[in-house]
Design an enzyme around this catalytic site. Structure first.
Site, PDB file in Angstrom:
ATOM      1  N   TYR A 225     -12.244  -2.149  -4.437  1.00 32.65           N
ATOM      2  CA  TYR A 225     -12.907  -2.336  -3.080  1.00 32.65           C
ATOM      3  C   TYR A 225     -14.246  -2.471  -2.708  1.00 32.65           C
ATOM      4  CZ  TYR A 225      -8.352  -2.154  -0.412  1.00 32.65           C
ATOM      5  OH  TYR A 225      -7.137  -2.541   0.182  1.00 32.65           O
TER       6      TYR A 225
ATOM      7  N   PHE B   6     -15.730   2.885   6.381  1.00 29.48           N
ATOM      8  CA  PHE B   6     -14.540   3.399   5.857  1.00 29.48           C
ATOM      9  C   PHE B   6     -14.177   3.385   4.387  1.00 29.48           C
ATOM     10  CE2 PHE B   6     -14.490  -1.006   7.105  1.00 29.48           C
ATOM     11  CZ  PHE B   6     -14.164  -1.884   5.925  1.00 29.48           C
TER      12      PHE B   6
ATOM     13  N   LYS C  58       0.805  -1.255   0.018  1.00 27.67           N
ATOM     14  CA  LYS C  58       0.014  -0.069  -0.046  1.00 27.67           C
ATOM     15  C   LYS C  58       0.957   1.204  -0.203  1.00 27.67           C
ATOM     16  CE  LYS C  58      -3.992  -2.239   2.322  1.00 27.67           C
ATOM     17  NZ  LYS C  58      -5.149  -1.986   3.282  1.00 27.67           N
TER      18      LYS C  58
ATOM     19  N   ARG D  51      -1.420 -14.319   4.174  1.00 27.71           N
ATOM     20  CA  ARG D  51      -2.374 -13.756   5.401  1.00 27.71           C
ATOM     21  C   ARG D  51      -1.716 -13.992   6.765  1.00 27.71           C
ATOM     22  NH1 ARG D  51      -7.230 -12.002   4.446  1.00 27.71           N
ATOM     23  NH2 ARG D  51      -8.252 -12.465   6.466  1.00 27.71           N
TER      24      ARG D  51
ATOM     25  N   ARG E 117       2.382  -6.427   9.106  1.00 30.10           N
ATOM     26  CA  ARG E 117       1.610  -5.228   9.648  1.00 30.10           C
ATOM     27  C   ARG E 117       2.116  -4.689  11.075  1.00 30.10           C
ATOM     28  NH1 ARG E 117      -3.909  -7.806   7.384  1.00 30.10           N
ATOM     29  NH2 ARG E 117      -3.886  -6.710   5.360  1.00 30.10           N
TER      30      ARG E 117
ATOM     31  N   GLU F 226      -9.574 -10.324  -7.607  1.00 32.04           N
ATOM     32  CA  GLU F 226      -8.355  -9.200  -7.806  1.00 32.04           C
ATOM     33  C   GLU F 226      -7.577  -9.441  -8.647  1.00 32.04           C
ATOM     34  OE1 GLU F 226      -7.835  -9.455  -3.217  1.00 32.04           O
ATOM     35  OE2 GLU F 226      -9.492  -8.624  -2.663  1.00 32.04           O
TER      36      GLU F 226
ATOM     37  N   HIS G 101      -2.156  -5.632   1.432  1.00 31.20           N
ATOM     38  CA  HIS G 101      -3.573  -6.275   1.046  1.00 31.20           C
ATOM     39  C   HIS G 101      -3.072  -7.526   0.679  1.00 31.20           C
ATOM     40  CE1 HIS G 101      -7.557  -7.089  -0.202  1.00 31.20           C
ATOM     41  NE2 HIS G 101      -6.770  -7.629  -1.196  1.00 31.20           N
TER      42      HIS G 101
ATOM     43  N   THR H  98      -5.374  -7.747  10.191  1.00 32.00           N
ATOM     44  CA  THR H  98      -5.846  -6.387   9.590  1.00 32.00           C
ATOM     45  C   THR H  98      -5.365  -5.378  10.384  1.00 32.00           C
ATOM     46  OG1 THR H  98      -7.740  -7.594   8.605  1.00 32.00           O
ATOM     47  CG2 THR H  98      -7.642  -5.363   8.403  1.00 32.00           C
TER      48      THR H  98
ATOM     49  N   ASN I 157      -2.472   0.075   6.807  1.00 32.85           N
ATOM     50  CA  ASN I 157      -1.990  -1.082   7.085  1.00 32.85           C
ATOM     51  C   ASN I 157      -1.042  -2.106   6.446  1.00 32.85           C
ATOM     52  OD1 ASN I 157      -3.793  -2.094   5.417  1.00 32.85           O
ATOM     53  ND2 ASN I 157      -4.757  -3.734   6.660  1.00 32.85           N
TER      54      ASN I 157
END
Ligand code: CMP
Length: 137
Positions: free
Chosen positions: A49, A57, A9, A85, A102, A126, A115, A91, A112
């Site tokens: 998203y 959010f 990100k 993950r 993270r 995605e 993704h 998250t 964070n």
């Protein structure tokens, strides 16, 4: 063999830790099947998203994701979705385990750092959102 979509990100790109994050994927046995650096428009971030469009959010998240460049990648390997993950951590970085991306690079639940797809169906959507068949090794 499984594929998952990963995004580094804007906050992590700004921190100049792209290589460090990619190194963690590779050290954990994931391979990069495709990768590019892009700067999403607000509309492109909203499309990505769209599953969160009713969430409070959504507007802030899509502003953040279009504030600067990101690195989008397809990670490949055994149980790639779950493995990614685990490498990312929770998250919300406040709940992320030590040694996760993270925990080390996120500022808060929105900023964070990374993704990752959360299921095979979302991974398929995605991956196709960013990559054509010709771009995937
Ligand atoms: P990500 O894995 O990119 O998927 C959806 C994103 O929404 C998530 O990471 C967070 O960045 C963001 N998100 C999830 N929950 C919240 C929240 N409560 N407040 C702000 N952002 C959130």
């Amino acid at each position: 063999m499984e594929r998952t979509l990963s995004i580094i990100k804007p906050n992590a790109v700004k921190k100049n830790v792209i290589g460090e994050i990619i190194g963690r994927f590779e050290k954990n046995g994931l391979r990069i099947a495709a990768m590019k650096k892009i700067w999403m428009t607000k509309e492109e971030a909203k499309g990505f998203y769209v599953v969160h469009k009713e969430r409070p959010f959504y507007n802030d998240l899509t502003n953040f994701m279009s504030e600067g460049p990101v690195v989008v990648m397809i990670l490949e390997g055994e149980n790639a979705i779950l493995k990614n993950r685990e490498i990312m951590g929770a998250t919300n970085p406040a709940n992320a385990a030590p040694g996760t991306i993270r925990k080390d690079f996120a500022e808060n639940v929105e900023r964070n750092a990374v993704h990752g797809s959360d299921a095979p169906e979302t991974a398929a959507f995605e991956i196709a959102y960013f990559f054509s068949a010709l771009e995937i090794m």
